[in-house]
Write an enzyme that holds these catalytic residues in place. Structure first.
Site, PDB file in Angstrom:
ATOM      1  CD  GLU A 155      -1.523   2.403   1.909  1.00 19.21           C
ATOM      2  OE1 GLU A 155      -2.272   3.391   1.829  1.00 19.21           O
ATOM      3  OE2 GLU A 155      -0.415   2.451   2.498  1.00 19.21           O
ATOM      4  CD  GLU A 156       2.494   3.117   4.031  1.00 14.27           C
ATOM      5  OE1 GLU A 156       2.415   4.156   3.348  1.00 14.27           O
ATOM      6  OE2 GLU A 156       2.058   3.036   5.198  1.00 14.27           O
ATOM      7  CG  ASP A 199     -11.793  -1.645  23.649  1.00 20.09           C
ATOM      8  OD1 ASP A 199     -12.256  -2.585  22.963  1.00 20.09           O
ATOM      9  OD2 ASP A 199     -12.065  -1.485  24.850  1.00 20.09           O
TER      10      ASP A 199
HETATM   11  N1  PHE Z   1      -2.868   5.436   3.450  1.00 22.77           N
HETATM   12  C1  PHE Z   1      -2.076   6.270   4.349  1.00 22.77           C
HETATM   13  C2  PHE Z   1      -0.806   5.499   4.725  1.00 22.77           C
HETATM   14  O1  PHE Z   1      -0.815   4.305   4.843  1.00 22.77           O
HETATM   15  C3  PHE Z   1      -2.822   6.620   5.580  1.00 22.77           C
HETATM   16  C4  PHE Z   1      -4.141   7.263   5.329  1.00 22.77           C
HETATM   17  C5  PHE Z   1      -5.280   6.554   5.529  1.00 22.77           C
HETATM   18  C6  PHE Z   1      -4.206   8.577   4.940  1.00 22.77           C
HETATM   19  C7  PHE Z   1      -6.514   7.131   5.309  1.00 22.77           C
HETATM   20  C8  PHE Z   1      -5.439   9.192   4.735  1.00 22.77           C
HETATM   21  C9  PHE Z   1      -6.580   8.475   4.936  1.00 22.77           C
HETATM   22  O2  PHE Z   1       0.208   6.115   4.944  1.00 22.77           O
HETATM   23 ZN    ZN Z   2       1.400   4.736   5.639  1.00 23.24          ZN
HETATM   24 ZN    ZN Z   3      -1.529   3.090   6.093  1.00 23.89          ZN
END
Ligand code: PHE
Ligand code: ZN
Ligand code: ZN
Length: 482
Positions: A168-169, A301
Site C-alpha cells: 500500500e505504501e 478498542d
Molecule cells: N494510506 C495512508 C498510509 O498508509 C494513511 C491514510 C489513511 C491517509 C486514510 C489518509 C486516509 O500512509
Molecule cells: Zn502509511
Molecule cells: Zn496506512
C-alpha cells in the site's frame, strides 16, 4: 446403429459452467445463530497481535516493508492464524520496484457467493519503522474480527471475505493488483468493501470515509454506530489515499475509518475527542517510533468494536436479488432442481442434455439429463455448485442412472465420469461406460464428507467416441448431509 444428434436437440440453453450456483447455501459457521448486532471484540487479543507484529519487525531489521523479510513474516503469521480458524486463504504475489509483495485473501466458507462483503487493511509498513499504528492496527483489528467470526458459530447470509494488502505504501499496489486481476463477474459479486488503515492513532480522531462512489449506507451505519456509543465523528474525504480506492473506482460501495496521521488536531477536535490540540494525530506517522508504544488503546478498542459491528451487520444484510440462503433441514437435498423437472435451472454445462425428450424415459417426472447418445465424437457436462456444511458428520452425493449402448465388447469407448471439483482439484468418484450398460435405472452414491466446509462443484462429464452411441441418463440427484 447411430443416433443422430438432431434426434434429441433441446431448446434449452445452459450458461457457461460455474456461472450458476445452487440457491441453497449454508454458512460455514455451523449453528444457525443470528449474528449479534454488536459483538464485544477483545482489545487484549488485538494488542497481542500488535506485539507479534512488533516482534516480527524487531527480528527482521526494524520494519515490515515491501521487499523486506518482515513483510512476508507478517503475512505468514496472519495466514497461519486464519488457516487454523477454518478460513480458505489465498496468497497473491506480485512484483514491485521494491521487490516481491503479496496479498493475503481469506474466505469464510459459505454464505451467498453472489453477495460478497469484504473487509481489508494493508499489512505493509514503510521502511522507516515497524508500522504498528500504520497499519498494524488495521491489520490486527481485521484479523481479530475474522477470528471472532470464525469462533462465533454464526452463519452469514452473505459471503465474508477478508484481505491484507501488500505494498500500500508504494501506491496501493496490492489492492490495485487484486482488483485488476479479479474477473469482472467476481468484482460484480462484491457488494461492500470496508477499509481500515490506522485505527489506533496515539492522539486519535474518528474520521469516517465520505468519498463513496455508490450510496452511503455503510458510511451511515458506521456513523450511527459511533453516535450510539457517544463517540463524536467527522467525515473525511480520503481522496484515494488507501486501499478502498480501486473498489470505489469500480463502483463498489465502500467506507472506512481513519484515526488520523500527520495532520494536526485542532482545539475544536481536542475538545470533542480529548488528546492534544496543536499536535499531530500520529506524531510517529511513517517514522521509526511507530512502535507498540504508539497506540491509543481506547481508540483501538472502540474501533475494533466498530469493525465487529460492521462485519456482523453486513454479514446478514439483504443486498437483494436472490432468495435468502437458509440452513437446510438435516436430510434436505442441497441440490437445486435435482430431478431436472425445471429444465436447466440450477445446472451449468452443455446445452441439450437436460431434456424431456421421450427417446429415453425419465425415472420420475418427465425431465432427465440425457448425456451422450450422439454416436459421434462429443463431450457434454452438467454441473452444480454445492456447499457442504463444515459441521457435517455425513455427506452423500446420490443419483439414478440408466445406460444403453450400441457398442459391444469389453473396451470402454464411451464414458460418463462423476466428478467433484474443489478449487483446482478434480476428483473422479466413478466412471460409467458402455461396458456393463444397464437400461434399468439403478442408484449410485458417494461420500462427500471429505469436502465438508467447502464449496465444490458436482460434475457429470460424458465423452463419446466417433461411432456407436452410448446413452447415460441421469435422474433424481441429491446431495444430503447430516
Ligand atoms: N494510506 C495512508 C498510509 O498508509 C494513511 C491514510 C489513511 C491517509 C486514510 C489518509 C486516509 O500512509
Ligand atoms: Zn502509511
Ligand atoms: Zn496506512
Amino acid at each position: 446403429m447411430r443416433t443422430p444428434r438432431s434426434f434429441r436437440t433441446s431448446a434449452l440453453s445452459l450458461v457457461a459452467a460455474g456461472a450458476l450456483t445452487a440457491s441453497v447455501l449454508v454458512g460455514g459457521g455451523g449453528s444457525p445463530a443470528v449474528a449479534a448486532a454488536s459483538p464485544d471484540l477483545s482489545v487484549t487479543n488485538v494488542t497481542a497481535h500488535l506485539q507479534q507484529l512488533q516482534s516480527i519487525a524487531t527480528a527482521t531489521g526494524g520494519n515490515r516493508a515491501t521487499g523486506r523479510p518482515g513483510y512476508k513474516a507478517s503475512l505468514d503469521w496472519v495466514k497461519a492464524k486464519l488457516d487454523a480458524a477454518g478460513y480458505t486463504t489465498t496468497v497473491q504475489s506480485f512484483s514491485t520496484s521494491s521487490g516481491t509483495s503479496y496479498n493475503l485473501v481469506a474466505d469464510w466458507p459459505g454464505g451467498d457467493p453472489e453477495h460478497v462483503v469484504m473487509t481489508g487493511a494493508h499489512l505493509d509498513s514503510v521502511a522507516a519503522g515497524p508500522g504498528i499504528n500504520d497499519n498494524g492496527t488495521g491489520s490486527a483489528a481485521v484479523l481479530e474480527a475474522a477470528l471472532a467470526w470464525a469462533a462465533s458459530g454464526n452463519s452469514a447470509r452473505n459471503h465474508l471475505r477478508f484481505a491484507w494488502w501488500g505494498a500500500e505504501e508504494q501506491g496501493l499496489l496490492g489492492s490495485n493488483t487484486y482488483m485488476s486481476l479479479l474477473p469482472t463477474a467476481d468484482k460484480d459479486r462484491i457488494d461492500l468493501y470496508l477499509n481500515f488503515d490506522m485505527v489506533g492513532s496515539p492522539n486519535p480522531g474518528y474520521f469516517v470515509y465520505d468519498d463513496n462512489a455508490v450510496g452511503n449506507f455503510a458510511r451511515d451505519a458506521m456513523t450511527s454506530y459511533y453516535t450510539s456509543k457517544g463517540i463524536p465523528w467527522e467525515y473525511i474525504d480520503v481522496q484515494g489515499r488507501s486501499d478502498h480506492a480501486s473498489f470505489r473506482s469500480y463502483g463498489i460501495a465502500t467506507t472506512g475509518m481513519y484515526s488520523g496521521g500527520e495532520t494536526t488536531k485542532t482545539s475544536a477536535q481536542a475538545q470533542k475527542w480529548g488528546g492534544t490540540a496543536g499536535q499531530q494525530f500520529d506524531p510517529c506517522y511513517h517514522r521509526s517510533c511507530d512502535t507498540i508504544s504508539n497506540i491509543d488503546t481506547t481508540a483501538l478498542d472502540r474501533n475494533l468494536d466498530m469493525i465487529g459491528h460492521m462485519v456482523w451487520r453486513y454479514a446478514d444484510h439483504d443486498f437483494g436479488g436472490t432468495t435468502p440462503p437458509t440452513t437446510p433441514p438435516a436430510g434436505g437435498n442441497l441440490l437445486t432442481n435435482p430431478g431436472f423437472e425445471s429444465g436447466a435451472t440450477g445446472w451449468a454445462g452443455t446445452a441439450g442434455p437436460i431434456t424431456n425428450n421421450t427417446g429415453r424415459p425419465a425415472r420420475t417426472g418427465s425431465w432427465k439429463a440425457w448425456l451422450g447418445g450422439n454416436g459421434s465424437t462429443s463431450t457434454e457436462t452438467i454441473s452444480q455448485q454445492v456447499t457442504i456444511p463444515s459441521t457435517a458428520t455425513a455427506a452423500s452425493l446420490a443419483y439414478w442412472i440408466r445406460t444403453d449402448t450400441a457398442e459391444s465388447g469389453s473396451t470402454a469407448y464411451d464414458t460418463l465420469k462423476v466428478q467433484v471439483v474443489s478449487g483446482t482439484t478434480t476428483t473422479t468418484l466413478r466412471t460409467f461406460s458402455n461396458v456393463g450398460a444397464n437400461a434399468t435405472y439403478t442408484q449410485a452414491s458417494h461420500s462427500l464428507l471429505a469436502y465438508k466446509g467447502k464449496t465444490v462443484t458436482v460434475k457429470f462429464l460424458m465423452t463419446e467416441d466417433s461411432s456407436l452411441q452410448t446413452s447415460f441418463v441421469l435422474d433424481d440427484t441429491s446431495v444430503t448431509t447430516s
